[in-house]
Design an enzyme around this catalytic site. Structure first.
Site, short mmCIF file in Angstrom:
data_model
loop_
_atom_site.label_atom_id
_atom_site.label_comp_id
_atom_site.label_asym_id
_atom_site.label_seq_id
_atom_site.Cartn_x
_atom_site.Cartn_y
_atom_site.Cartn_z
N LYS A 13 0.77 -1.14 0.00
CA LYS A 13 -0.13 0.09 0.11
C LYS A 13 0.76 1.27 0.01
CE LYS A 13 -2.10 -0.78 3.91
NZ LYS A 13 -1.57 -2.06 4.14
N ARG A 88 -10.10 1.15 8.77
CA ARG A 88 -9.50 -0.13 8.89
C ARG A 88 -10.52 -0.92 9.85
NH1 ARG A 88 -3.37 0.99 8.85
NH2 ARG A 88 -2.66 -1.30 8.56
N ARG A 144 -0.66 -8.66 13.49
CA ARG A 144 -1.18 -7.71 12.56
C ARG A 144 -2.27 -8.40 11.55
NH1 ARG A 144 4.24 -5.44 11.26
NH2 ARG A 144 3.28 -4.65 9.17
P1 ADP Z 1 0.92 -1.96 7.84
O1 ADP Z 1 2.11 -2.07 6.79
O2 ADP Z 1 0.82 -3.37 8.96
O3 ADP Z 1 -0.50 -2.03 7.10
P2 ADP Z 1 0.86 0.85 8.62
O4 ADP Z 1 2.06 1.26 8.61
O5 ADP Z 1 -0.24 1.11 7.78
O6 ADP Z 1 0.83 -0.93 8.62
O7 ADP Z 1 0.42 1.05 10.16
C1 ADP Z 1 1.22 0.64 11.37
C2 ADP Z 1 0.32 0.70 12.51
O8 ADP Z 1 -0.43 1.66 12.78
C3 ADP Z 1 -0.82 -0.33 12.62
O9 ADP Z 1 -0.36 -1.84 12.81
C4 ADP Z 1 -1.83 0.26 13.78
O10 ADP Z 1 -1.19 -0.18 15.11
C5 ADP Z 1 -1.80 1.76 13.29
N1 ADP Z 1 -2.53 2.07 12.49
C6 ADP Z 1 -2.42 2.59 11.42
N2 ADP Z 1 -3.79 2.99 10.71
C7 ADP Z 1 -4.68 2.73 11.63
C8 ADP Z 1 -6.22 2.68 11.70
N3 ADP Z 1 -6.89 3.15 10.69
N4 ADP Z 1 -6.75 2.58 12.72
C9 ADP Z 1 -5.96 2.14 14.01
N5 ADP Z 1 -4.82 1.92 13.95
C10 ADP Z 1 -4.12 2.18 12.71
#
Ligand code: ADP
Length: 191
Positions: A13, A88, A144
């Site tokens: 993403k 999410r 995750r």
């Molecule tokens: P990934 O590469 O695992 O998809 P991201 O870099 O997008 O992870 O996000 C890292 C962390 O930030 C998530 O595991 C969560 O703890 C937090 N996070 C990101 N976006 C959200 C959201 N929309 N709602 C809740 N927590 C979030």
């Protein structure tokens, strides 16, 4: 354009968000990046978010929703935006509908990147070595993935029912995936 980019952890993403946002001349808004920036600056938001991120859990909706609302209100996001990592949860979907509806606009498309589960684990372990992200350890990666399956995967059905879901094969080279996303979005009418 008002777009969402979805997919499991490791789907690509963040990588694709930059190209897609540039293509449409809109900002890419990554909740993960905003949280990480706050963590590294030691802000109160960062201190709050870190506990959840390090455990592979989602940051509480109230915290995340407010952060996104403030970001979307900034001037650069008035022509549109690409959301990476938000919404999410079903509660975040409702919240986002309110934010966009308030401005009289609508969501144009939700792109979901699909990648084989084994490939996802490989990519995340690779990223653990190169980027050293605190949440890219094996246990946290597994958590995750569970949280994604429980809380975020159901959103795909919600957007499919609305007729705005665009599924894109996320396997292969980065530029191949980018081309697939552009091809899929080029036929989407812009609001
Ligand atoms: P990934 O590469 O695992 O998809 P991201 O870099 O997008 O992870 O996000 C890292 C962390 O930030 C998530 O595991 C969560 O703890 C937090 N996070 C990101 N976006 C959200 C959201 N929309 N709602 C809740 N927590 C979030």
């Amino acid at each position: 354009m008002r777009l969402i980019l979805m997919g499991p952890p490791g789907a690509g993403k963040g990588t694709q968000a930059r190209f897609v946002a540039e293509h449409f001349g809109i900002p890419a808004i990554s909740t993960g990046d905003i949280f990480r920036a706050n963590v590294s600056q030691g802000t109160p938001l960062g201190v709050e978010a870190k506990r959840f991120m390090d455990a592979g859990e989602y940051v509480p909706d109230e915290v995340t929703n407010l952060m996104v609302r403030n970001r979307i209100d900034e001037a650069d996001a008035s022509p549109g935006f690409l959301l990476d990592g938000y919404p999410r949860t079903l509660a975040q979907v409702t919240e986002l509908d309110g934010m966009i509806g308030f401005t009289g606009h609508q969501l144009d498309a939700v792109v979901v990147l699909t990648v084989d589960p084994e490939e996802l684990v490989q990519r995340l372990l690779q990223r653990a070595q190169t980027d050293g992200r605190a949440d890219d350890t094996e246990d946290v990666i597994r958590r995750r993935q569970e949280v994604y399956a429980e809380q975020t995967e159901p959103l795909i059905g919600v957007y499919r029912e609305r007729g705005i879901l665009v599924e894109v094969d996320g396997m292969g080279e980065v530029d191949e995936v980018t081309t697939r996303i552009f091809d899929a979005l080029d036929v989407v009418p812009q609001s």
